[in-house]
Motif scaffolding. Sequence first.
Motif, short mmCIF file in Angstrom:
data_model
loop_
_atom_site.label_atom_id
_atom_site.label_comp_id
_atom_site.label_asym_id
_atom_site.label_seq_id
_atom_site.Cartn_x
_atom_site.Cartn_y
_atom_site.Cartn_z
N PRO A 87 38.24 -40.67 -35.05
CA PRO A 87 37.23 -40.56 -36.09
C PRO A 87 37.51 -39.39 -37.04
CG PRO A 87 36.38 -39.70 -34.02
CD PRO A 87 37.74 -40.26 -33.74
N GLY A 88 36.95 -39.48 -38.23
CA GLY A 88 37.09 -38.40 -39.20
C GLY A 88 37.42 -38.95 -40.57
N ASN A 89 37.70 -38.04 -41.48
CA ASN A 89 38.05 -38.41 -42.85
C ASN A 89 39.56 -38.53 -42.97
OD1 ASN A 89 35.40 -38.41 -43.77
ND2 ASN A 89 35.45 -36.21 -44.11
N LEU A 90 39.99 -39.57 -43.64
CA LEU A 90 41.40 -39.81 -43.91
C LEU A 90 41.60 -39.89 -45.41
CD1 LEU A 90 42.08 -42.65 -41.31
CD2 LEU A 90 42.64 -40.23 -41.07
N THR A 91 42.78 -39.53 -45.87
CA THR A 91 43.11 -39.64 -47.28
C THR A 91 44.17 -40.72 -47.46
OG1 THR A 91 42.64 -37.31 -47.65
CG2 THR A 91 43.98 -38.42 -49.31
N LEU A 92 43.85 -41.70 -48.31
CA LEU A 92 44.80 -42.73 -48.71
C LEU A 92 45.38 -42.30 -50.04
CD1 LEU A 92 42.74 -46.01 -48.20
CD2 LEU A 92 44.76 -45.31 -46.92
N ALA A 93 46.68 -42.43 -50.20
CA ALA A 93 47.32 -42.17 -51.49
C ALA A 93 48.28 -43.30 -51.79
CB ALA A 93 48.05 -40.84 -51.48
N GLY A 94 48.25 -43.79 -53.02
CA GLY A 94 49.13 -44.87 -53.43
C GLY A 94 49.86 -44.50 -54.71
N THR A 95 51.16 -44.77 -54.72
CA THR A 95 51.99 -44.53 -55.90
C THR A 95 52.66 -45.83 -56.29
OG1 THR A 95 52.43 -42.27 -55.16
CG2 THR A 95 53.89 -43.16 -56.85
N SER A 96 52.50 -46.22 -57.56
CA SER A 96 53.11 -47.46 -58.07
C SER A 96 54.49 -47.17 -58.63
CB SER A 96 52.24 -48.05 -59.18
OG SER A 96 50.98 -48.41 -58.70
N TYR A 97 55.41 -48.06 -58.35
CA TYR A 97 56.77 -47.99 -58.89
C TYR A 97 57.02 -49.27 -59.67
CZ TYR A 97 57.45 -44.06 -55.78
OH TYR A 97 57.33 -42.85 -55.15
N TRP A 98 57.46 -49.11 -60.90
CA TRP A 98 57.68 -50.23 -61.81
C TRP A 98 59.15 -50.32 -62.20
CZ3 TRP A 98 53.68 -53.14 -64.36
CH2 TRP A 98 52.39 -52.80 -63.96
N VAL A 99 59.54 -51.51 -62.63
CA VAL A 99 60.87 -51.73 -63.21
C VAL A 99 60.66 -52.43 -64.54
CG1 VAL A 99 63.07 -52.94 -62.98
CG2 VAL A 99 62.04 -51.88 -60.98
N VAL A 100 61.27 -51.87 -65.58
CA VAL A 100 61.25 -52.51 -66.90
C VAL A 100 62.63 -53.12 -67.13
CG1 VAL A 100 61.01 -52.17 -69.38
CG2 VAL A 100 59.56 -50.88 -67.79
N GLU A 101 62.65 -54.42 -67.32
CA GLU A 101 63.90 -55.12 -67.65
C GLU A 101 63.86 -55.43 -69.14
OE1 GLU A 101 65.04 -58.32 -65.08
OE2 GLU A 101 64.07 -57.39 -63.35
N TRP A 102 64.93 -55.09 -69.83
CA TRP A 102 64.98 -55.34 -71.26
C TRP A 102 66.21 -56.16 -71.62
CZ3 TRP A 102 69.17 -53.54 -73.98
CH2 TRP A 102 69.94 -52.55 -73.36
N GLN A 103 66.06 -56.91 -72.70
CA GLN A 103 67.16 -57.74 -73.18
C GLN A 103 67.09 -57.78 -74.70
OE1 GLN A 103 67.33 -61.61 -71.42
NE2 GLN A 103 69.40 -61.96 -72.16
N SER A 104 68.24 -57.62 -75.34
CA SER A 104 68.29 -57.63 -76.80
C SER A 104 68.92 -58.92 -77.30
CB SER A 104 69.08 -56.42 -77.32
OG SER A 104 70.45 -56.57 -76.99
N SER A 105 68.69 -59.18 -78.56
CA SER A 105 69.23 -60.41 -79.17
C SER A 105 70.76 -60.37 -79.29
CB SER A 105 68.61 -60.64 -80.54
OG SER A 105 68.84 -59.53 -81.39
N ASN A 106 71.37 -59.18 -79.14
CA ASN A 106 72.84 -59.12 -79.20
C ASN A 106 73.48 -59.24 -77.81
OD1 ASN A 106 72.40 -56.64 -78.04
ND2 ASN A 106 73.35 -55.43 -79.68
N GLY A 107 72.65 -59.60 -76.82
CA GLY A 107 73.19 -59.87 -75.48
C GLY A 107 73.17 -58.70 -74.53
N GLU A 108 72.80 -57.53 -74.99
CA GLU A 108 72.72 -56.38 -74.08
C GLU A 108 71.42 -56.42 -73.29
OE1 GLU A 108 73.90 -52.54 -75.46
OE2 GLU A 108 74.81 -53.43 -77.25
#
Length: 156
Positions: free
Chosen positions: A109-130
């Motif tokens: 019993p007692g108080n607990l601390t939850l912590a959450g960290t989000s990790y993202w991925v950005v995928e990019w694509q250009s019209s010149n194929g990169e």
Amino acid sequence: MGQIGSTPPATTSDQGAVGTIGLPIWLWIANPAENTTGPIVRSAEGGSLSVTATGTLDRVEWTLADGNGTTVGAISCDGANAAGTPYDGRNSAEPSPTCGFGADLNSSPGNLTLAGTSYWVVEWQSSNGESGQIPFTSTTNSAQIRIGELQALVRD
């Protein structure tokens, strides 16, 4: 990271919320939206070049700490399971199908601390194929939960 959803709920959202020793703790992002669970898609053009970027929630890393600040558990919820599953009122002894701590970590019993960290991925694509990927970390949110002991008295 969005708002933390958990069983038991955070004491900031429900002052009377108390979880029970020996039950699993479900975890989820409580405010699903484009900026908390994704995906986020944006495009830009300039001259003859265009770029499209898609941000996707890759994972949420959760920690559970006791009243002394000692980490007692850590879990990473990845891919399709990253946002977790909101508790739906089913048997409270059943673990989350996607993201949560097992009953073994909920042992005193007692108080607990939850912590959450989000990790993202950005995928990019250009019209010149990169194309490419850019990983980044969102902010960490935390919440307090309270755990209590449930006792039953049987009389004849």
